[in-house]
Motif scaffolding. Structure first.
Motif, PDB file in Angstrom:
ATOM      1  N   GLY A   1       4.192  -6.721  -5.842  1.00  0.00           N
ATOM      2  CA  GLY A   1       5.024  -7.937  -5.809  1.00  0.00           C
ATOM      3  C   GLY A   1       6.035  -8.132  -5.001  1.00  0.00           C
ATOM      4  N   ARG A   2       7.422  -7.776  -4.765  1.00  0.00           N
ATOM      5  CA  ARG A   2       8.176  -8.484  -3.843  1.00  0.00           C
ATOM      6  C   ARG A   2       8.459  -7.267  -2.819  1.00  0.00           C
ATOM      7  N   VAL A   3       7.838  -6.172  -2.956  1.00  0.00           N
ATOM      8  CA  VAL A   3       7.979  -4.883  -2.141  1.00  0.00           C
ATOM      9  C   VAL A   3       6.688  -4.575  -1.275  1.00  0.00           C
ATOM     10  N   LEU A   4       7.044  -4.435  -0.138  1.00  0.00           N
ATOM     11  CA  LEU A   4       6.114  -4.191   0.967  1.00  0.00           C
ATOM     12  C   LEU A   4       6.187  -2.668   1.290  1.00  0.00           C
ATOM     13  N   TYR A   5       5.193  -1.810   1.029  1.00  0.00           N
ATOM     14  CA  TYR A   5       5.169  -0.335   1.464  1.00  0.00           C
ATOM     15  C   TYR A   5       4.258  -0.341   2.652  1.00  0.00           C
ATOM     16  N   ARG A   6       4.719   0.244   3.748  1.00  0.00           N
ATOM     17  CA  ARG A   6       3.886   0.702   5.019  1.00  0.00           C
ATOM     18  C   ARG A   6       3.857   2.124   4.872  1.00  0.00           C
ATOM     19  N   ILE A   7       2.665   2.738   4.936  1.00  0.00           N
ATOM     20  CA  ILE A   7       2.287   3.985   4.907  1.00  0.00           C
ATOM     21  C   ILE A   7       1.740   4.694   5.847  1.00  0.00           C
ATOM     22  N   ASP A   8       2.218   5.428   6.740  1.00  0.00           N
ATOM     23  CA  ASP A   8       1.349   5.803   7.998  1.00  0.00           C
ATOM     24  C   ASP A   8       1.991   7.513   8.071  1.00  0.00           C
ATOM     25  N   GLY A   9       1.775   7.982   9.234  1.00  0.00           N
ATOM     26  CA  GLY A   9       1.864   9.359   9.475  1.00  0.00           C
ATOM     27  C   GLY A   9       3.178   9.822   9.530  1.00  0.00           C
ATOM     28  N   GLY A  10       4.201   8.749   9.517  1.00  0.00           N
ATOM     29  CA  GLY A  10       5.513   9.122   9.428  1.00  0.00           C
ATOM     30  C   GLY A  10       6.003   9.123   8.081  1.00  0.00           C
ATOM     31  N   GLY A  11       5.405   8.646   7.119  1.00  0.00           N
ATOM     32  CA  GLY A  11       5.771   8.626   5.663  1.00  0.00           C
ATOM     33  C   GLY A  11       5.898   7.223   5.104  1.00  0.00           C
ATOM     34  N   THR A  12       6.538   6.580   4.265  1.00  0.00           N
ATOM     35  CA  THR A  12       6.445   5.432   3.741  1.00  0.00           C
ATOM     36  C   THR A  12       7.828   4.662   3.784  1.00  0.00           C
ATOM     37  N   THR A  13       7.803   3.348   4.436  1.00  0.00           N
ATOM     38  CA  THR A  13       8.830   2.433   4.635  1.00  0.00           C
ATOM     39  C   THR A  13       8.777   1.537   3.624  1.00  0.00           C
TER      40      THR A  13
END
Length: 301
Positions: free
Chosen positions: A233-245
């Motif tokens: 939808g309108r939310v971008l989730y960036r997932i990496d070794g540091g977690g999710t933003t």
């Protein structure tokens, strides 16, 4: 090479050259595991998992040649399209590929459940003496093929994945997603080979039913070496070794710029009227999502 009974057949009519151009790869001289791994990585990095045709109200099929044509023109698709196309690409290049019926399962996953509600297409590949689980259509899941063996546990970037026999179906398999991820818990698939038409009814249901998550919200995703970028939808989730933003996309222009810059979705075949209508649909779905969350919180469930 004589293909096994039930194996995916080559399709000389499909736009294989256009497909390879999207992947940034040359035709292999022969099927190798190294090329299979390179193609899998390129696929999940360059060809997005997305359901925009559903959101635009456009009809698609599970025909692999149709999906390959759409990919060659700069688009992606969801599992029936992506794995449908990838299986045919690999078979046309000489790989020994089989399609399987699969089901992505959520938090209430029951390993022993024998019922299979089809919502996923799975590929397995025999290459250079090894058997491989290959999946370019699970969004934030595998970055590379996984050896099809009991007890396999691999780390790919920040995520860890497992494979084990599916207790509910002799000969079947169960893919275990990284336990820290919330998109899904596992995916099971049956051992029997099937043709692409076996997914037609499930595709019709998932692309038209108001209860389908693909109908409810626009989604785009890409996997890369360091994690995944998932737009819901309108939310971008960036997932990496540091977690999710998480980032809320504030405007229509920003949303379409994101599709182009992160996912390579420039959408030249979507005119201004369709873009406005799609954005209105995305906004409405987001508001409904917020209302549903508020109602759940208010009920204490």
């Amino acid at each position: 090479m004589i293909p096994r009974r039930g194996a995916v057949r080559p399709d000389p009519t499909a736009d294989i050259d256009g497909y390879l151009a999207r992947l940034g790869l040359e035709r292999p001289a022969r099927p190798t595991t190294d090329w299979l791994f390179a193609a899998h990585r390129a696929h999940v990095e360059r060809i997005p998992y997305e359901n925009l045709e559903i959101q635009l109200g456009r009809v698609t099929t599970v025909d692999p040649a149709e999906s390959i044509g759409r990919i060659a023109r700069g688009r992606g698709g969801y599992c029936f399209h992506l794995n449908g196309a990838f299986g045919t690409l690999l078979a046309t290049l000489g790989f020994d590929v089989t399609r399987h019926l699969g089901e992505v399962r959520g938090a209430r996953d029951d390993q022993a459940a024998t019922d299979l509600t089809i919502n996923h297409q799975v590929l397995t590949v025999e290459c250079e003496g090894g058997s491989w689980f290959v999946d370019a259509g699970l969004g934030d899941a595998p970055y590379e093929p996984m050896r099809l063996e009991a007890g396999v546990l691999v780390a790919q970037g920040p995520f860890s994945y497992g494979l084990e026999p599916w207790a509910g179906r002799p000969g079947g398999w169960r893919f275990l997603h990284d336990p820290a991820q919330e998109s899904f818990t596992s995916m099971v698939f049956a051992p029997e080979p099937v043709g692409p038409g076996a997914f037609a009814d499930a595709h019709l249901r998932l692309s038209t039913s108001p209860d389908s998550d693909f109908v409810r919200a626009a989604v785009a995703g890409r996997r890369h070496a360091h994690g995944a970028d998932v737009l819901r939808g309108r939310v971008l989730y960036r997932i990496d070794g540091g977690g999710t933003t998480k980032e809320l996309i504030e405007s229509r222009s920003s949303w379409y710029e994101l599709l182009a810059d992160v996912y390579g979705l420039h959408l030249p075949d979507v005119d201004e009227a369709e873009r406005a209508k799609l954005w209105d649909r995305v906004v409405a779905a987001h508001e409904q999502w917020l209302a549903d969350r508020a109602a759940t919180a208010g009920s204490g469930s």
